[in-house]
Design a protein around this motif. Structure first.
Motif, PDB file in Angstrom:
ATOM      1  N   GLY A 101       8.480  19.815  11.320  1.00 62.16           N
ATOM      2  CA  GLY A 101       7.314  20.635  11.053  1.00 62.16           C
ATOM      3  C   GLY A 101       6.304  20.015  10.117  1.00 62.16           C
ATOM      4  N   HIS A 102       6.426  18.733   9.838  1.00 60.78           N
ATOM      5  CA  HIS A 102       5.444  18.024   9.003  1.00 60.78           C
ATOM      6  C   HIS A 102       5.445  16.552   9.407  1.00 60.78           C
ATOM      7  N   PRO A 103       4.322  15.831   9.197  1.00 62.54           N
ATOM      8  CA  PRO A 103       4.214  14.460   9.699  1.00 62.54           C
ATOM      9  C   PRO A 103       4.587  13.376   8.691  1.00 62.54           C
ATOM     10  N   SER A 104       5.039  13.738   7.511  1.00 63.38           N
ATOM     11  CA  SER A 104       5.236  12.738   6.454  1.00 63.38           C
ATOM     12  C   SER A 104       6.712  12.627   6.070  1.00 63.38           C
ATOM     13  N   ARG A 105       7.195  11.403   6.032  1.00 61.25           N
ATOM     14  CA  ARG A 105       8.574  11.156   5.616  1.00 61.25           C
ATOM     15  C   ARG A 105       8.823  11.585   4.181  1.00 61.25           C
ATOM     16  N   SER A 106       7.816  11.514   3.328  1.00 57.41           N
ATOM     17  CA  SER A 106       7.994  11.862   1.919  1.00 57.41           C
ATOM     18  C   SER A 106       8.305  13.342   1.733  1.00 57.41           C
ATOM     19  N   ARG A 107       8.084  14.151   2.764  1.00 54.68           N
ATOM     20  CA  ARG A 107       8.372  15.577   2.659  1.00 54.68           C
ATOM     21  C   ARG A 107       9.781  15.931   3.108  1.00 54.68           C
ATOM     22  N   LEU A 108      10.588  14.913   3.402  1.00 49.04           N
ATOM     23  CA  LEU A 108      12.013  15.145   3.643  1.00 49.04           C
ATOM     24  C   LEU A 108      12.710  15.247   2.284  1.00 49.04           C
ATOM     25  N   ILE A 109      12.730  16.429   1.734  1.00 49.01           N
ATOM     26  CA  ILE A 109      13.253  16.605   0.369  1.00 49.01           C
ATOM     27  C   ILE A 109      14.721  17.013   0.364  1.00 49.01           C
ATOM     28  N   ARG A 110      15.298  17.291   1.520  1.00 45.90           N
ATOM     29  CA  ARG A 110      16.721  17.617   1.605  1.00 45.90           C
ATOM     30  C   ARG A 110      17.472  16.410   2.154  1.00 45.90           C
ATOM     31  N   TYR A 111      18.534  16.027   1.442  1.00 47.92           N
ATOM     32  CA  TYR A 111      19.335  14.877   1.867  1.00 47.92           C
ATOM     33  C   TYR A 111      19.924  15.130   3.257  1.00 47.92           C
ATOM     34  N   ARG A 138       3.806  13.075  -7.541  1.00 53.04           N
ATOM     35  CA  ARG A 138       3.994  13.946  -6.377  1.00 53.04           C
ATOM     36  C   ARG A 138       5.447  14.392  -6.246  1.00 53.04           C
ATOM     37  N   ALA A 139       6.370  13.456  -6.494  1.00 53.32           N
ATOM     38  CA  ALA A 139       7.785  13.811  -6.410  1.00 53.32           C
ATOM     39  C   ALA A 139       8.158  14.833  -7.477  1.00 53.32           C
ATOM     40  N   GLY A 164       0.778  -1.226   0.000  1.00 52.70           N
ATOM     41  CA  GLY A 164       0.000   0.000   0.000  1.00 52.70           C
ATOM     42  C   GLY A 164       0.807   1.272   0.000  1.00 52.70           C
ATOM     43  N   GLN A 165       2.114   1.192  -0.188  1.00 53.54           N
ATOM     44  CA  GLN A 165       2.944   2.395  -0.164  1.00 53.54           C
ATOM     45  C   GLN A 165       4.094   2.264  -1.160  1.00 53.54           C
ATOM     46  N   ARG A 166       4.288   3.312  -1.929  1.00 49.50           N
ATOM     47  CA  ARG A 166       5.429   3.413  -2.841  1.00 49.50           C
ATOM     48  C   ARG A 166       6.084   4.774  -2.629  1.00 49.50           C
ATOM     49  N   VAL A 167       7.406   4.786  -2.588  1.00 49.19           N
ATOM     50  CA  VAL A 167       8.161   6.029  -2.506  1.00 49.19           C
ATOM     51  C   VAL A 167       9.046   6.116  -3.743  1.00 49.19           C
ATOM     52  N   VAL A 168       8.875   7.180  -4.513  1.00 56.92           N
ATOM     53  CA  VAL A 168       9.633   7.386  -5.744  1.00 56.92           C
ATOM     54  C   VAL A 168      10.492   8.637  -5.590  1.00 56.92           C
ATOM     55  N   ALA A 169      11.748   8.535  -6.028  1.00 59.76           N
ATOM     56  CA  ALA A 169      12.662   9.683  -6.025  1.00 59.76           C
ATOM     57  C   ALA A 169      12.812  10.186  -7.457  1.00 59.76           C
ATOM     58  N   ALA A 180       2.958   7.595  -2.247  1.00 58.16           N
ATOM     59  CA  ALA A 180       1.566   7.381  -2.633  1.00 58.16           C
ATOM     60  C   ALA A 180       1.311   5.870  -2.681  1.00 58.16           C
ATOM     61  N   PRO A 181       0.047   5.463  -2.796  1.00 54.86           N
ATOM     62  CA  PRO A 181      -0.238   4.026  -2.871  1.00 54.86           C
ATOM     63  C   PRO A 181       0.315   3.363  -4.134  1.00 54.86           C
ATOM     64  N   THR A 182       0.440   4.104  -5.248  1.00 52.98           N
ATOM     65  CA  THR A 182       0.969   3.536  -6.485  1.00 52.98           C
ATOM     66  C   THR A 182       2.233   4.275  -6.893  1.00 52.98           C
ATOM     67  N   ALA A 183       3.088   3.604  -7.676  1.00 50.42           N
ATOM     68  CA  ALA A 183       4.342   4.216  -8.116  1.00 50.42           C
ATOM     69  C   ALA A 183       4.068   5.418  -9.013  1.00 50.42           C
ATOM     70  N   GLU A 184       3.018   5.332  -9.858  1.00 50.81           N
ATOM     71  CA  GLU A 184       2.727   6.444 -10.761  1.00 50.81           C
ATOM     72  C   GLU A 184       2.334   7.694  -9.985  1.00 50.81           C
TER      73      GLU A 184
END
Length: 250
Positions: free
Chosen positions: A138-148, A44-45, A13-18, A35-39
């Motif tokens: 300041g945000h609850p989602s790991r996907s919003r960690l956009i800085r290495y 979003r990325a 149920g989870q895909r993370v795309v860079a 998101a739930p799908t890779a597409e």
């Protein structure tokens, strides 16, 4: 500009795309999407990356053709600064040449895999991780960690947490601006000027400026300064004659 996308993480149920942007062999930036799908994760990325590039104006204009090239006027030389005007610590200090920060790597899969392992070791579920991310970034989602650098700071603090630690009270990561301010304060308490700080950098890290240190090395540098504060003669003895405090070694 060339865009590259890769599947960084996948579970039920989870895909993370860079997605990363490249031009002339140089990485202009990267972002993660979840998101739930890779597409959908890729969309979003991509949206986040384009917003980031637009905000930071990192995308350079197209190179001028030969017919467009005109000799640029030579600006007059700026007046020499007064002898008492010295660069501040945030501008790089006096030590060594300015160092270009490395570009974020394109592949974060190893770091994300370690992150999953550390969260399992702590016993944190997604809700608990969200609580900690909200406090730390300041945000609850790991996907919003956009800085290495933020991802590395997150990993660094998770490595030091004990299993079962409450995310609502766990210590927060020290990010680079915080680390630099911390070393400024420690240097001032020691009464050290640029020479003393640079001597420790060269002795311990073979470098001449804090700007050349990684976040982990900068944390170690602060730990060494704190140890010197605990020594009886820390504020009065160091190699050479003490310099006036107030300016950090880069």
């Amino acid at each position: 500009m060339q865009l590259r996308a890769r599947l960084a993480h996948a579970e039920s149920g989870q895909r993370v795309v860079a997605v990363s942007a490249w031009e002339g062999g140089r990485c202009l930036g990267s972002a993660l999407g979840e998101a739930p799908t890779a597409e959908a994760a890729e969309d979003r990325a991509l949206q986040r990356l384009l917003q980031r590039l637009e905000t930071s104006s990192q995308v350079a204009p197209p190179p001028a053709t030969q017919s467009d090239v005109r000799p640029a006027p030579v600006p007059p030389a700026p007046p020499a600064p007064a002898a008492s005007a010295e660069p501040s610590a945030s501008e790089g200090g006096v030590a060594g040449p300015e160092v270009e920060p490395p570009a974020d790597p394109d592949d974060w899969s190893e770091e994300l895999a370690e992150l999953e392992r550390l969260l399992r070791q702590l016993g944190w579920e997604r809700d608990q991780e969200s609580i900690y991310l909200q406090r730390a970034f300041g945000h609850p989602s790991r996907s919003r960690l956009i800085r290495y650098a933020d991802l590395l700071a997150y990993l660094g603090v998770l490595r030091r947490l004990e299993p079962g630690m409450d995310p609502a009270s766990a210590p927060l990561p020290m990010r680079r601006p915080d680390l630099l301010r911390r070393s400024d304060a420690l240097l001032a308490r020691l009464g050290w000027g640029p020479a003393e700080g640079r001597a420790m950098l060269e002795r311990e890290f073979r470098l001449a400026s804090r700007q050349q240190l990684s976040d982990d090395d900068l944390l170690r540098f602060n730990e060494l300064l704190a140890q010197r504060l605990e020594e009886p003669t820390a504020s009065s003895q160091e190699q050479g004659t003490p310099s006036p405090a107030g300016q950090a070694p880069g």
